[in-house]
Design a protein around this motif. Sequence first.
Motif: not given
Length: 415
Positions: A219-220, A208-211, A213-214
């Motif tokens: 940044t996404e 998942p991009p949000e994971v 990215s973090r």
Amino acid sequence: MDNEGKRDSVSRRGFLGVGSAGLAAAVGVLSAGGAAAQSQTPGDRSRTDPGPANSGLDAQNADSAWPPATDSKSLIPVFKYPFSLANKRTYTGGWSREVTVREMPVSKSLAGVNMRLTAGGVRELHWHTAGEWAIMLYGAARITAIDADGKSFVADTKKYDLWFFPSGIPHSIQGLEPDGAEFMLVFDDGNFSESETVLLSDSMAHLPPEVLSRNLGITEQALRSFPRQELFIFQTAVPGSLEADQRVAAGALGKSPHDFAFKTMDMPVTKRTKGGEVRIVDSSNFKVSTTAMAMVTLHPGGLRELHWHPNASEWQYYIAGKGRMTVVATGNKARTMDFQAGDVGYVEKTLLHYVENTGDTDLVFLEVFASSIFQDISLTEWLTHTPPELVMAHLNIDRATMDAIQKEKLVVLPG
Ligand code: MN
Ligand code: MN
């Protein structure tokens, strides 16, 4: 020679061995080769093969077309697979092809992957569950890895250099100037496949991009340029100097104390006789490796003596020349097969075998074992280090013959 003639002309060794080539040719008798050439009545057509045939393959496999009389009629499973039959996966930047237990069912404990990378071509950053042992066959490549402490390893490898990446250690390979590289990877699992590795590109595309990215602290938006599909092999620029890559990759952690590469041609030859030479590389001289190798060179007529390996099955790769091997298995089974450059051979743990150079140039091949230590037991060493009366009674020989048996383990015998 026409097809009929070729298929009817049995073993070259049969003729040479019994010294009756002229007689055999004159009466059209086709002997079965080896020790016990079977005499045949003139006019006997038993040993002809008038039906359809692939004469090219038959010529390369004379000991299958017309086996030595000592081969058993019930056979052990096939123990040869030519890389010529393996389908190449082609990419811009190189290709790969593999011989695994799916191609050669007997090869349960080891699998081979042959790979070509252009200058700049990269086998992408990845890892896998099997240990990866490799030998460079052509050209040069830069390899990278990190060890279990996160410390960096970067090295350049040339012809016959080895590397070993233990299970789970992430790594990459990149071809160097002037013409990239070709190498053989051997994995300590017959079920291994190059299409079943964990790739950097593929892993990133499945998070998942949000994971992501973090986790990466970017940044996404920046993730959008990541590849959507695996790269596996791809073309990029040839890397800069080795020293610069080593320094930057080491960073504050420093370089790995482990050497994942080994310079085979810099070591002294392990054994040299008039018949050829052997280089043995295992964990005693290549510390990180849990795969052992013997690189054998047999001069024309030379014989890798009768022996077996008590601790592991043997995966073979033929680098140059022509040879034949007989494997004697349990249950009174035996089979002889012919090999040439590009072929894979396999001998199951503990089975008796020899390899003979049947060509007129040096035969070079690898014996590779999924074991930290190379071990072999020589037939002559066994026979000459057992009470002689016992051996004489078994083989029905007299003292003079017993005394004449080769006592030293020569490993490679002259022609
Ligand atoms: Mn790998
Ligand atoms: Mn062997």
